[in-house]
Motif scaffolding. Structure first.
Motif, PDB file in Angstrom:
ATOM      1  N   ALA A  81       0.460  -0.612  -0.024  1.00  0.00           N
ATOM      2  CA  ALA A  81      -0.046   0.315  -0.242  1.00  0.00           C
ATOM      3  C   ALA A  81       0.968   1.108   0.248  1.00  0.00           C
ATOM      4  N   GLU A  82       0.369   2.073  -0.463  1.00  0.00           N
ATOM      5  CA  GLU A  82       0.944   3.747  -0.211  1.00  0.00           C
ATOM      6  C   GLU A  82      -0.031   4.537  -0.500  1.00  0.00           C
ATOM      7  N   ASP A  83       0.365   5.474   0.131  1.00  0.00           N
ATOM      8  CA  ASP A  83      -1.782   6.788   0.419  1.00  0.00           C
ATOM      9  C   ASP A  83      -0.405   7.898   0.511  1.00  0.00           C
ATOM     10  N   LEU A  84      -1.267   9.116  -0.180  1.00  0.00           N
ATOM     11  CA  LEU A  84      -1.088  10.702   0.461  1.00  0.00           C
ATOM     12  C   LEU A  84      -2.212  11.449   0.933  1.00  0.00           C
ATOM     13  N   ALA A  85      -1.719  12.385   1.692  1.00  0.00           N
ATOM     14  CA  ALA A  85      -2.629  13.023   2.005  1.00  0.00           C
ATOM     15  C   ALA A  85      -2.531  14.282   2.137  1.00  0.00           C
ATOM     16  N   TRP A  86      -2.915  14.583   0.826  1.00  0.00           N
ATOM     17  CA  TRP A  86      -2.491  16.067  -0.058  1.00  0.00           C
ATOM     18  C   TRP A  86      -2.315  17.268   0.970  1.00  0.00           C
ATOM     19  N   SER A  87      -3.066  17.912   1.901  1.00  0.00           N
ATOM     20  CA  SER A  87      -3.480  18.549   3.235  1.00  0.00           C
ATOM     21  C   SER A  87      -1.720  18.395   3.792  1.00  0.00           C
ATOM     22  N   GLU A  88      -0.992  17.480   3.904  1.00  0.00           N
ATOM     23  CA  GLU A  88       0.515  17.291   4.144  1.00  0.00           C
ATOM     24  C   GLU A  88       0.934  17.976   3.558  1.00  0.00           C
ATOM     25  N   HIS A  89       1.146  18.469   1.972  1.00  0.00           N
ATOM     26  CA  HIS A  89       2.342  18.512   1.175  1.00  0.00           C
ATOM     27  C   HIS A  89       1.844  20.071   0.779  1.00  0.00           C
ATOM     28  N   ASN A  90       2.374  20.438  -0.402  1.00  0.00           N
ATOM     29  CA  ASN A  90       2.219  21.403  -0.654  1.00  0.00           C
ATOM     30  C   ASN A  90       0.610  22.684  -1.256  1.00  0.00           C
ATOM     31  N   PRO A  91       0.265  21.244  -2.788  1.00  0.00           N
ATOM     32  CA  PRO A  91      -0.483  22.118  -2.573  1.00  0.00           C
ATOM     33  C   PRO A  91      -1.577  21.842  -1.308  1.00  0.00           C
ATOM     34  N   THR A  92      -1.523  21.268  -0.846  1.00  0.00           N
ATOM     35  CA  THR A  92      -2.350  21.379   0.207  1.00  0.00           C
ATOM     36  C   THR A  92      -4.573  20.416   0.218  1.00  0.00           C
ATOM     37  N   GLY A  93      -4.369  19.897  -1.692  1.00  0.00           N
ATOM     38  CA  GLY A  93      -5.906  19.352  -2.053  1.00  0.00           C
ATOM     39  C   GLY A  93      -6.040  20.500  -3.006  1.00  0.00           C
ATOM     40  N   ASP A  94      -7.266  20.960  -3.350  1.00  0.00           N
ATOM     41  CA  ASP A  94      -7.642  21.175  -4.950  1.00  0.00           C
ATOM     42  C   ASP A  94      -8.964  22.409  -4.578  1.00  0.00           C
ATOM     43  N   ALA A  95      -9.069  23.683  -5.236  1.00  0.00           N
ATOM     44  CA  ALA A  95      -9.625  24.525  -5.098  1.00  0.00           C
ATOM     45  C   ALA A  95     -10.528  23.881  -5.375  1.00  0.00           C
ATOM     46  N   MET A  96     -11.812  24.736  -4.836  1.00  0.00           N
ATOM     47  CA  MET A  96     -13.515  24.869  -3.691  1.00  0.00           C
ATOM     48  C   MET A  96     -14.099  25.666  -3.536  1.00  0.00           C
ATOM     49  N   PHE A  97     -13.893  26.558  -4.149  1.00  0.00           N
ATOM     50  CA  PHE A  97     -14.404  27.970  -3.580  1.00  0.00           C
ATOM     51  C   PHE A  97     -15.641  27.873  -2.611  1.00  0.00           C
ATOM     52  N   LEU A  98     -15.691  28.393  -1.575  1.00  0.00           N
ATOM     53  CA  LEU A  98     -17.009  28.986   0.075  1.00  0.00           C
ATOM     54  C   LEU A  98     -17.836  29.408  -0.700  1.00  0.00           C
TER      55      LEU A  98
END
Length: 529
Positions: free
Chosen positions: A409-426
Motif C-alpha cells: 500500500a501507499e497513500d497520500l494526504a494532500w493536506s500534508e503536502h505543498n498543494p494542500t488539496g484542490d480549489a473549491m470555493f466557499l
C-alpha cells in the motif's frame, strides 16, 4: 593599402527573462506557451519545491510491471468541449513532440459497482432508493434515488441556462454567495433529504460550498465519456517538461524571497546545492495560495488581495492505493469492470481501475475521500490508515479474504503536502476574490487552477496559465497579444480569442447534453429497479 570596409555586427538582443515558481501543470504550461512565442528573446526558468514535475498530477507505481499503479492526483478527463484544451495539449505533444501519450476510456460508473451505506450492501442493479438503503426520509422522498432528487433540485437552473444562458449565468453569480445546502433548504427540502443526497452524490460537507461551485461540478460529472492516460497521468507533465527543457527547472527549490526592485523581480531559493538568487524581468507565481503565503519575504499587496490569498478554500484530499494478488473485484458477481463504489465509511469511494481490465496477476485499487471525509485520515499514522482501509474494504467484499489478497500500500494526504488539496470555493469567494486574486501586481503574475473558472481540473490550470503567459507576452510587446487555447506548432494563433466568450459558448452548448445525460442515467436506474 586599402582597408576593408567595416561591417556593423548586429547587437545581440537582450533576453526577456521570466522566472516561474512552481512546475505543476500551470507553471509548465505557462513556460511552454512562452517558449512558443514568436519572440525568441524570451527565456524561462522554473523553481520547483519537489523533486518531480506535475504538482497534483502524481502517479504512484508499485512496480515497473504493467498496470501496477494508482493515481494519487488527477486521474481522469471528461470528454467535453470545456476539457478540449487538455486533449489538444496531449495531441500536440504526441504529434509534434513525439510524446508517448495514449488515451484509454475511463469508466466513471459500471453496472457491477456496489454500494455500502447504513450497514446495507447493495449490488449493481439493486434498488437504490432512500428506503432501500436504510435512510429514514419522509414521503415522497423515501422512494427516490439521490440522483433523481439532485436533478429535480437543479433542473430549473439548467432549463434557464438552456433558454437564456446570459440570464442563467447572471442568476448563477447572484447565488454565488449562497451555500448549496441553503439553496436546497430554500426548496423546503428536509435536512435528512439533503444529507441523503450529499452522502450518495458527493462527500461530507461538500454542500457547504457555493451554489455556483456545485453547479459547475455537475457540468463535469454528468459527462458520459471519460478518458485517462494508459500507464499514468504523470506522463503528461513529464512530456511537457521535456519540451520546456529539464535544464530550465531547478528542483528542490524552496523559495524564500520574491522582491520587486528597479531591475525587475528577484527570486531567492534554498536548493540542495545551496542558495540561488536570480533577477528576472517578470515572475509568474504558479503555486497555490497556501504556498504563496509561506514565502517568508514577499511583497504585501492591498488588503483585498491579501484577504483573497488567505481565504480561497482548498479542500483536503486523501488517497490510498492497495495492491492485491488478484483483481478480485472483477471476479465476484456482479463484477466491477472499472467505475467506483460509494460507501458511508471513512474510505467513502472505492475506485476500480479502468486500465488493465481483464488482465491476470496483481491489481491495484484506489480508496478516495475528500473534504471532511479526507481530513480524518491525517490524524492517524500510516499503519492505522492501512488497517482501517483493509477492514472497511472487507465489508464491501465479505466473501473475499482481503487480508490474504493484500500485497502493498501507499497513500497520500494532500493536506500534508505543498498543494494542500484542490480549489473549491466557499460561498462568495468566486464573485469576491477571483478577479482580485489573479490580478497581476507590477511585474509579478499569478497562475493556477484556483485562478480559473474550472477548479480542480488540468484544464483549469491550462486556462489560467495560458491567460497569464499571454499577458506577459503582451506586456513585453506593449500590444495586445492574439490568443487561443493551443497555438499552432511554433507559431502564435492567428485569431483573437476571448476566454470569457468562449467559455460562455461552451457551457451554453453543453447544458442540453448535461440534462439529457442525467435523464438517461436516471431512466437506466429506474429501469433496473
Amino acid at each position: 593599402m586599402s582597408q576593408s570596409p567595416s561591417v556593423a555586427l548586429p547587437m545581440p538582443k537582450k533576453s526577456k527573462r521570466v522566472g516561474i515558481v512552481g512546475a505543476g501543470m500551470a507553471g509548465l504550461y505557462a513556460a511552454y506557451r512562452l517558449k512558443l512565442s514568436t519572440d525568441p528573446s524570451i527565456t524561462v526558468s522554473l523553481y520547483e519545491l519537489d523533486g518531480r514535475v506535475g504538482g497534483r498530477v502524481k502517479t504512484h507505481r508499485f512496480t515497473a510491471e504493467k498496470d501496477q499503479y494508482f493515481e494519487a492526483g488527477a486521474m481522469r478527463i471528461p470528454s467535453t468541449q470545456m476539457h478540449q484544451p487538455t486533449f489538444d495539449l496531449i495531441n500536440l505533444l504526441k504529434d509534434t513532440h513525439h510524446a508517448n501519450l495514449n488515451l484509454i476510456p475511463y469508466h466513471l460508473t459500471t453496472s457491477g459497482n456496489r454500494i455500502f451505506v447504513n450497514g446495507i450492501l447493495k449490488n449493481g442493479g439493486d434498488d437504490r432508493t432512500a428506503k432501500a438503503l436504510g435512510f429514514e426520509l419522509p414521503a415522497p422522498y423515501d422512494g427516490q434515488t439521490a440522483d433523481a432528487l439532485l436533478l429535480s433540485a437543479i433542473k430549473n437552473v439548467l432549463d434557464l441556462l438552456d433558454r437564456d444562458f446570459e440570464q442563467g449565468w447572471k442568476l448563477l453569480m447572484q447565488y454565488d454567495k449562497v451555500p448549496f445546502r441553503s439553496y436546497l433548504l430554500g426548496l423546503e427540502w428536509p435536512v435528512s433529504v439533503i444529507d441523503f443526497v450529499e452522502t450518495m452524490c458527493s462527500q461530507t460537507n461538500q454542500f457547504a460550498l457555493s451554489f455556483s461551485e456545485l453547479i459547475m461540478q455537475n457540468l463535469d460529472f454528468d459527462t458520459k465519456d471519460w478518458f485517462t492516460l494508459d500507464g499514468g497521468m504523470d506522463q503528461l507533465p513529464q512530456a511537457l517538461a521535456g519540451v520546456v527543457g529539464m535544464d530550465n527547472i531547478t528542483f528542490g527549490a524552496r523559495v524564500q524571497k520574491v522582491e520587486e526592485n528597479g531591475d525587475g523581480v528577484t527570486i531567492c531559493a534554498e536548493t540542495p546545492r545551496g542558495r540561488v538568487e536570480q533577477t528576472f524581468d517578470k515572475v509568474i507565481l504558479a503555486i497555490p495560495p497556501s504556498a504563496l503565503r509561506m514565502i517568508p519575504d514577499r511583497p504585501r499587496w492591498d488588503s483585498r488581495k491579501e484577504q483573497a490569498i488567505r481565504a480561497m478554500f482548498y479542500e483536503a484530499l486523501y488517497k490510498i492505493g492497495l495492491r492485491f494478488k488478484t483483481r478480485f473485484w472483477e471476479h465476484v458477481q456482479p463484477p466491477s469492470l472499472g467505475g467506483q463504489s460509494t460507501t458511508d465509511m471513512p474510505i467513502r469511494w472505492i475506485v476500480y481501475p479502468s486500465n488493465g481490465i481483464g488482465s491476470k496477476g496483481p491489481g491495484v485499487l484506489l480508496l478516495y475521500s475528500w473534504n471532511t471525509d479526507a481530513s480524518v485520515w491525517s490524524s492517524i499514522p500510516f499503519n492505522e490508515r492501512l488497517k482501517s482501509s483493509i477492514w472497511h474494504l472487507s465489508k464491501v467484499f465479505p466473501n473475499v479474504d482481503i487480508y490474504d489478497q493484500f500485497i502493498a500500500a501507499e497513500d497520500l494526504a494532500w493536506s500534508e503536502h505543498n498543494p494542500t488539496g484542490d480549489a473549491m470555493f466557499l460561498p462568495g469567494q468566486f464573485s469576491e476574490y477571483f478577479e482580485i486574486a489573479r490580478r497581476k501586481e507590477g511585474n509579478i503574475y499569478f497562475a493556477g487552477e484556483h485562478l480559473s473558472r474550472h477548479h480542480t481540473w488540468i484544464t483549469g490550470a491550462i486556462d489560467s496559465a495560458r491567460s497569464t503567459a499571454e499577458q506577459v507576452i503582451s506586456d513585453f510587446a506593449f500590444k495586445q497579444c492574439p490568443t487561443g487555447w493551443i497555438p499552432p506548432t511554433g507559431t502564435e494563433p492567428n485569431e483573437h480569442y476571448d476566454p470569457e466568450a468562449h467559455r460562455t459558448k461552451v457551457i451554453k452548448g453543453g447544458v442540453e447534453n448535461v440534462k439529457n445525460n442525467r435523464e438517461e442515467f436516471e431512466k437506466s436506474v429506474l429501469d433496473a429497479v
